[in-house]
Write a protein that holds these residues in place. Structure first.
Motif, PDB file in Angstrom:
ATOM      1  N   SER A   3       5.520   0.991  17.352  1.00  0.00           N
ATOM      2  CA  SER A   3       6.584   0.049  17.702  1.00  0.00           C
ATOM      3  C   SER A   3       6.832   0.079  19.209  1.00  0.00           C
ATOM      4  CB  SER A   3       7.873   0.402  16.959  1.00  0.00           C
ATOM      5  OG  SER A   3       8.322   1.655  17.399  1.00  0.00           O
ATOM      6  N   LEU A   4       7.308  -1.032  19.691  1.00  0.00           N
ATOM      7  CA  LEU A   4       7.621  -1.118  21.115  1.00  0.00           C
ATOM      8  C   LEU A   4       9.064  -0.688  21.322  1.00  0.00           C
ATOM      9  CD1 LEU A   4       6.017  -4.493  22.175  1.00  0.00           C
ATOM     10  CD2 LEU A   4       5.281  -2.203  22.775  1.00  0.00           C
ATOM     11  N   GLU A   5       9.254   0.361  22.051  1.00  0.00           N
ATOM     12  CA  GLU A   5      10.613   0.831  22.300  1.00  0.00           C
ATOM     13  C   GLU A   5      10.983   0.594  23.747  1.00  0.00           C
ATOM     14  OE1 GLU A   5      11.657   4.753  21.137  1.00  0.00           O
ATOM     15  OE2 GLU A   5      10.619   4.540  19.234  1.00  0.00           O
ATOM     16  N   ALA A   6      12.229   0.241  23.943  1.00  0.00           N
ATOM     17  CA  ALA A   6      12.698   0.053  25.317  1.00  0.00           C
ATOM     18  C   ALA A   6      12.770   1.416  25.995  1.00  0.00           C
ATOM     19  CB  ALA A   6      14.066  -0.605  25.298  1.00  0.00           C
ATOM     20  N   VAL A   7      12.448   1.423  27.266  1.00  0.00           N
ATOM     21  CA  VAL A   7      12.520   2.656  28.038  1.00  0.00           C
ATOM     22  C   VAL A   7      13.790   2.601  28.876  1.00  0.00           C
ATOM     23  CG1 VAL A   7      11.363   4.019  29.803  1.00  0.00           C
ATOM     24  CG2 VAL A   7      10.017   2.694  28.170  1.00  0.00           C
ATOM     25  N   LYS A   8      14.562   3.690  28.816  1.00  0.00           N
ATOM     26  CA  LYS A   8      15.781   3.739  29.628  1.00  0.00           C
ATOM     27  C   LYS A   8      15.482   4.454  30.930  1.00  0.00           C
ATOM     28  CE  LYS A   8      19.396   3.764  26.239  1.00  0.00           C
ATOM     29  NZ  LYS A   8      20.512   4.457  25.662  1.00  0.00           N
ATOM     30  N   LEU A  27      12.196  -1.740  39.761  1.00  0.00           N
ATOM     31  CA  LEU A  27      11.679  -1.034  38.581  1.00  0.00           C
ATOM     32  C   LEU A  27      10.426  -1.736  38.100  1.00  0.00           C
ATOM     33  CD1 LEU A  27      14.564  -0.275  36.047  1.00  0.00           C
ATOM     34  CD2 LEU A  27      13.173   1.338  37.324  1.00  0.00           C
ATOM     35  N   ASN A  28       9.358  -0.992  37.977  1.00  0.00           N
ATOM     36  CA  ASN A  28       8.096  -1.564  37.462  1.00  0.00           C
ATOM     37  C   ASN A  28       7.726  -2.869  38.157  1.00  0.00           C
ATOM     38  OD1 ASN A  28       8.140   0.538  35.730  1.00  0.00           O
ATOM     39  ND2 ASN A  28       8.665  -0.666  33.926  1.00  0.00           N
ATOM     40  N   VAL A 102      24.000   5.515  35.478  1.00  0.00           N
ATOM     41  CA  VAL A 102      23.731   4.161  35.001  1.00  0.00           C
ATOM     42  C   VAL A 102      22.257   4.055  34.613  1.00  0.00           C
ATOM     43  CG1 VAL A 102      23.746   1.723  35.644  1.00  0.00           C
ATOM     44  CG2 VAL A 102      25.518   3.258  36.537  1.00  0.00           C
ATOM     45  N   TYR A 103      22.024   3.589  33.391  1.00  0.00           N
ATOM     46  CA  TYR A 103      20.654   3.442  32.882  1.00  0.00           C
ATOM     47  C   TYR A 103      20.396   1.977  32.555  1.00  0.00           C
ATOM     48  CZ  TYR A 103      21.083   8.474  32.073  1.00  0.00           C
ATOM     49  OH  TYR A 103      21.281   9.815  32.221  1.00  0.00           O
ATOM     50  N   ILE A 104      19.178   1.545  32.840  1.00  0.00           N
ATOM     51  CA  ILE A 104      18.757   0.197  32.451  1.00  0.00           C
ATOM     52  C   ILE A 104      17.624   0.339  31.442  1.00  0.00           C
ATOM     53  CG2 ILE A 104      17.572  -1.881  33.265  1.00  0.00           C
ATOM     54  CD1 ILE A 104      19.119  -1.672  35.828  1.00  0.00           C
ATOM     55  N   SER A 105      17.677  -0.485  30.380  1.00  0.00           N
ATOM     56  CA  SER A 105      16.601  -0.489  29.384  1.00  0.00           C
ATOM     57  C   SER A 105      15.615  -1.585  29.711  1.00  0.00           C
ATOM     58  CB  SER A 105      17.168  -0.731  27.992  1.00  0.00           C
ATOM     59  OG  SER A 105      18.062   0.297  27.655  1.00  0.00           O
ATOM     60  N   MET A 106      14.338  -1.242  29.666  1.00  0.00           N
ATOM     61  CA  MET A 106      13.298  -2.235  29.949  1.00  0.00           C
ATOM     62  C   MET A 106      12.324  -2.310  28.791  1.00  0.00           C
ATOM     63  SD  MET A 106      12.550  -1.857  33.890  1.00  0.00           S
ATOM     64  CE  MET A 106      11.944  -3.497  33.732  1.00  0.00           C
TER      65      MET A 106
END
Ligand code: FES
Length: 106
Positions: A3-8, A27-28, A102-106
């Protein structure tokens, strides 16, 4: 099946984000504009206005909206939608704030 999981990804300390001011995070290979609203919530959207690519992180923040610094389009930071009479939308990112980070999900 995998499965594709978001990375924090941790992008800032909350205390380093001034209220109602945008900050650019890379980011990326993407530029993301991170905003701390007057309510204290943090929002993240792509740092590119759908009109002509204006840098949204430099826009004026009012409530839940940012006004593009180039031609003043009004963008909702919750859902990324450009407000009428203009039209369009920007990518929004999920933000988590935990223990002052602060975390961002990608
Ligand atoms: S580039 Fe943002 S309103 Fe024109």
């Amino acid at each position: 099946m995998k499965s594709l999981e978001a990375v924090k990804v941790e992008v800032a300390k909350l205390e380093d984000l001034p209220f109602q001011t945008g900050r650019v995070v890379k980011l990326n290979g993407r530029e993301i504009a991170v905003f701390r609203l007057s309510s204290g919530e943090v929002r993240a959207v792509e740092n590119r206005c759908p009109h002509k690519g204006g840098p949204l992180a430099e826009g004026i923040v009012s409530g839940n909206y940012v006004f593009c610094p180039m031609h003043d389009w009004k963008i909702n930071l919750a859902d990324g939608k450009v407000q009428a009479p203009d039209d369009g939308c920007v990518i929004t990112y999920e933000v988590d704030v935990k223990e002052g980070k602060v975390y961002i999900s990608m």
